[in-house]
Design a protein around this motif. Structure first.
Motif, PDB file in Angstrom:
ATOM      1  N   TYR A   1       4.924   8.209   5.318  1.00 28.24           N
ATOM      2  CA  TYR A   1       5.354   6.624   5.442  1.00 28.24           C
ATOM      3  C   TYR A   1       5.360   6.352   6.913  1.00 28.24           C
ATOM      4  N   VAL A   2       6.175   6.786   7.650  1.00 28.93           N
ATOM      5  CA  VAL A   2       6.360   6.758   9.166  1.00 28.93           C
ATOM      6  C   VAL A   2       5.231   6.700   9.941  1.00 28.93           C
ATOM      7  N   TYR A   3       4.051   7.681   9.618  1.00 25.33           N
ATOM      8  CA  TYR A   3       2.617   7.486  10.141  1.00 25.33           C
ATOM      9  C   TYR A   3       1.860   6.132   9.686  1.00 25.33           C
ATOM     10  N   SER A   4       2.251   5.998   8.371  1.00 25.94           N
ATOM     11  CA  SER A   4       1.347   4.672   7.929  1.00 25.94           C
ATOM     12  C   SER A   4       2.028   3.423   8.348  1.00 25.94           C
ATOM     13  N   LEU A   5       3.413   3.362   8.492  1.00 24.58           N
ATOM     14  CA  LEU A   5       3.954   2.145   8.744  1.00 24.58           C
ATOM     15  C   LEU A   5       3.411   1.818  10.381  1.00 24.58           C
ATOM     16  N   LEU A   6       3.513   2.973  11.320  1.00 24.92           N
ATOM     17  CA  LEU A   6       3.400   2.794  12.606  1.00 24.92           C
ATOM     18  C   LEU A   6       1.959   2.354  13.164  1.00 24.92           C
ATOM     19  N   THR A   7       0.846   2.739  12.080  1.00 23.45           N
ATOM     20  CA  THR A   7      -0.723   2.510  12.238  1.00 23.45           C
ATOM     21  C   THR A   7      -1.262   1.360  11.402  1.00 23.45           C
ATOM     22  N   GLY A   8      -0.004   0.914  10.602  1.00 22.68           N
ATOM     23  CA  GLY A   8      -0.627  -0.187   9.423  1.00 22.68           C
ATOM     24  C   GLY A   8      -0.477  -1.386   9.908  1.00 22.68           C
ATOM     25  N   PHE A   9       0.068  -1.895  11.126  1.00 20.46           N
ATOM     26  CA  PHE A   9       0.161  -3.346  11.302  1.00 20.46           C
ATOM     27  C   PHE A   9      -1.436  -4.081  11.485  1.00 20.46           C
ATOM     28  N   THR A  10      -1.433  -5.118  10.613  1.00 23.59           N
ATOM     29  CA  THR A  10      -2.550  -5.728  10.690  1.00 23.59           C
ATOM     30  C   THR A  10      -2.392  -7.368  10.542  1.00 23.59           C
ATOM     31  N   GLU A  11      -3.610  -7.892  10.531  1.00 22.97           N
ATOM     32  CA  GLU A  11      -3.506  -9.630  10.384  1.00 22.97           C
ATOM     33  C   GLU A  11      -3.240  -9.761   9.112  1.00 22.97           C
ATOM     34  N   GLN A  12      -2.662 -10.797   8.916  1.00 27.82           N
ATOM     35  CA  GLN A  12      -2.458 -11.161   7.520  1.00 27.82           C
ATOM     36  C   GLN A  12      -3.549 -12.205   7.003  1.00 27.82           C
ATOM     37  N   GLU A  13      -4.311 -12.897   7.574  1.00 31.74           N
ATOM     38  CA  GLU A  13      -5.382 -13.741   7.794  1.00 31.74           C
ATOM     39  C   GLU A  13      -6.588 -12.743   7.168  1.00 31.74           C
ATOM     40  N   GLY A  14      -6.985 -13.024   5.849  1.00 34.75           N
ATOM     41  CA  GLY A  14      -8.020 -12.252   5.497  1.00 34.75           C
ATOM     42  C   GLY A  14      -7.804 -10.827   4.972  1.00 34.75           C
ATOM     43  N   TYR A  15      -6.642 -10.551   4.802  1.00 36.21           N
ATOM     44  CA  TYR A  15      -6.255  -9.158   4.361  1.00 36.21           C
ATOM     45  C   TYR A  15      -6.499  -9.204   2.584  1.00 36.21           C
TER      46      TYR A  15
ATOM     47  N   LYS B   1       0.767  -1.299  -0.061  1.00 36.05           N
ATOM     48  CA  LYS B   1      -0.020  -0.156  -0.006  1.00 36.05           C
ATOM     49  C   LYS B   1       0.901   1.274  -0.129  1.00 36.05           C
ATOM     50  N   HIS B   2       0.451   2.256  -0.380  1.00 30.45           N
ATOM     51  CA  HIS B   2       1.147   3.611  -0.666  1.00 30.45           C
ATOM     52  C   HIS B   2       0.564   4.232   0.793  1.00 30.45           C
ATOM     53  N   PRO B   3       1.417   5.151   1.268  1.00 32.08           N
ATOM     54  CA  PRO B   3       1.285   5.821   2.477  1.00 32.08           C
ATOM     55  C   PRO B   3      -0.368   6.483   2.536  1.00 32.08           C
ATOM     56  N   LYS B   4      -0.569   6.585   3.726  1.00 31.84           N
ATOM     57  CA  LYS B   4      -1.989   7.248   3.924  1.00 31.84           C
ATOM     58  C   LYS B   4      -1.727   8.732   3.881  1.00 31.84           C
ATOM     59  N   GLU B   5      -3.052   9.416   3.521  1.00 33.69           N
ATOM     60  CA  GLU B   5      -2.851  10.918   3.449  1.00 33.69           C
ATOM     61  C   GLU B   5      -3.054  11.380   4.752  1.00 33.69           C
ATOM     62  N   VAL B   6      -1.846  12.265   5.163  1.00 40.27           N
ATOM     63  CA  VAL B   6      -1.981  12.826   6.442  1.00 40.27           C
ATOM     64  C   VAL B   6      -1.164  14.048   6.098  1.00 40.27           C
ATOM     65  N   HIS B   7      -1.655  15.007   7.016  1.00 33.29           N
ATOM     66  CA  HIS B   7      -1.047  16.699   6.750  1.00 33.29           C
ATOM     67  C   HIS B   7      -0.283  17.041   8.154  1.00 33.29           C
ATOM     68  N   PHE B   8       0.702  17.758   7.930  1.00 26.68           N
ATOM     69  CA  PHE B   8       1.616  18.105   8.828  1.00 26.68           C
ATOM     70  C   PHE B   8       1.433  19.953   9.077  1.00 26.68           C
ATOM     71  N   ALA B   9       1.837  20.290  10.140  1.00 17.62           N
ATOM     72  CA  ALA B   9       2.054  21.733  10.028  1.00 17.62           C
ATOM     73  C   ALA B   9       3.257  22.225   9.320  1.00 17.62           C
ATOM     74  N   SER B  10       4.125  21.436   9.184  1.00 17.54           N
ATOM     75  CA  SER B  10       5.265  21.827   8.622  1.00 17.54           C
ATOM     76  C   SER B  10       5.205  21.554   7.004  1.00 17.54           C
ATOM     77  N   ASP B  11       4.085  21.137   6.488  1.00 15.67           N
ATOM     78  CA  ASP B  11       4.028  20.834   5.041  1.00 15.67           C
ATOM     79  C   ASP B  11       3.950  21.993   4.305  1.00 15.67           C
ATOM     80  N   GLY B  12       4.247  22.161   2.834  1.00 15.09           N
ATOM     81  CA  GLY B  12       4.127  23.401   2.172  1.00 15.09           C
ATOM     82  C   GLY B  12       5.150  24.338   2.279  1.00 15.09           C
ATOM     83  N   PRO B  13       5.017  25.372   1.264  1.00 15.21           N
ATOM     84  CA  PRO B  13       6.113  26.524   1.363  1.00 15.21           C
ATOM     85  C   PRO B  13       5.893  27.406   2.598  1.00 15.21           C
ATOM     86  N   PHE B  14       4.672  27.443   3.225  1.00 18.45           N
ATOM     87  CA  PHE B  14       4.532  28.288   4.386  1.00 18.45           C
ATOM     88  C   PHE B  14       4.516  27.538   5.836  1.00 18.45           C
ATOM     89  N   GLY B  15       4.982  26.087   5.649  1.00 15.46           N
ATOM     90  CA  GLY B  15       4.849  25.276   6.707  1.00 15.46           C
ATOM     91  C   GLY B  15       5.722  25.885   7.834  1.00 15.46           C
TER      92      GLY B  15
END
Length: 285
Positions: free
Chosen positions: A164-178, A43-57
């Motif tokens: 990527y870091v956020y998705s990895l930390l929240t992405g652990f799941t059971e393989q059975e039925g995935y 899977k590609h990383p989840k969409e998540v926004h941070f205060a540091s994003d963008g040119p005005f972050g």
């Protein structure tokens, strides 16, 4: 005769290469890219926004302090921050006394001044975060033969690093039925892809199997000083934001400097063009 033979041989190889290219193109058009377990179910990383994003972050210092707390209480047991010194934490809003207290809570390599023997001592603000293991052999022994990576530059070393870091930390799941986005079940399509003993299934990791067990295990694992509820997504987002800072601590200053410089260059370009028009106005034919 030799020349004719050489021409025929060259023609033969040219036709063979062209034929291979045509057959490969037809096969690709009909079947697409070769399929594999990783390509089909990663899977590609989840969409998540941070205060540091963008040119005005800019950095949210409260979030960075929460992220540092998650690192200190959870991640530092296995992962180092070899490029970050304790004194750098002043940038997160900690005062001098707090930085000294944080540094003192870590044991860093030292030398006995009387014998010259290597020992450990409480950290000082000028010290860098110590490695959690004495060497790679000890790291492998404690982590199923895997060496936990240093996290200093992790968000710059990975594509979509913070997500990527956020998705990895929240992405652990059971393989059975995935199942993947197409509704295909992993173990039904690839029966031999079962996660080996000692590894942990995570679809956001490149080869789907991690030596690291889920580090964030549930709500309340860390008690934040500002009263923020420490859910798994909250802790994951906070530590990801902290790792954005460790990878690029001068990001906010770079943004603050960049915009005036860009405005200056725009104005300078306008003045240069006006001067060009004025100097060469009567010289054009």
């Amino acid at each position: 005769m030799v020349r004719i033979f050489g021409i025929l041989a060259g023609l033969f190889f040219a036709v063979a290469v062209l034929w291979s290219f045509v057959v490969g193109a037809i096969t690709f058009a009909e079947e697409g890219m070769p399929k594999s377990v990783e390509r089909s179910f990663h899977k590609h990383p989840k969409e998540v926004h941070f205060a540091s994003d963008g040119p005005f972050g800019n950095f949210d210092k409260q979030q960075l302090q929460r992220g540092f707390q998650v690192y200190k209480e959870v991640c530092s047991a296995c992962h180092s921050l070899r490029l970050v010194a304790f004194r750098d934490l002043r940038q997160l809003g900690y005062n001098e006394a707090e930085v000294k207290a944080i540094a003192k809570g870590f044991q860093v390599p030292g030398l006995d001044p009387s014998t010259g023997e290597v020992n450990t001592r409480p950290g000082l603000p000028t010290d860098y975060f110590p490695k959690p293991f004495a060497n790679d052999i000890a790291a492998r022994a404690a982590n199923n033969n895997a060496i936990p990576p240093d996290l200093s530059l992790m968000t710059k070393a990975r594509h979509d690093g913070p997500a990527y870091v956020y998705s990895l930390l929240t992405g652990f799941t059971e393989q059975e039925g995935y199942k993947n986005e197409k509704g295909e079940e992993l173990l039904k399509k690839f029966p031999d892809a079962k996660t080996p003993d000692g590894l942990h299934f995570n679809p956001y990791f490149a080869n789907l199997n991690l030596a690291m067990a889920p580090p964030l295990t549930g709500e309340g694992q860390v008690t934040f000083g500002d009263g923020t509820k420490s859910t798994v997504p909250q802790m994951a987002k906070d530590v990801a934001a902290f790792l954005v800072w460790t990878a690029e601590p001068k990001l906010a200053k770079r943004h603050q400097t960049g915009w005036p410089v860009l405005l200056f260059l725009i104005v300078l370009t306008g003045l240069a063009y006006a001067a060009y028009q004025n100097v060469w106005r009567d010289k054009k034919h």
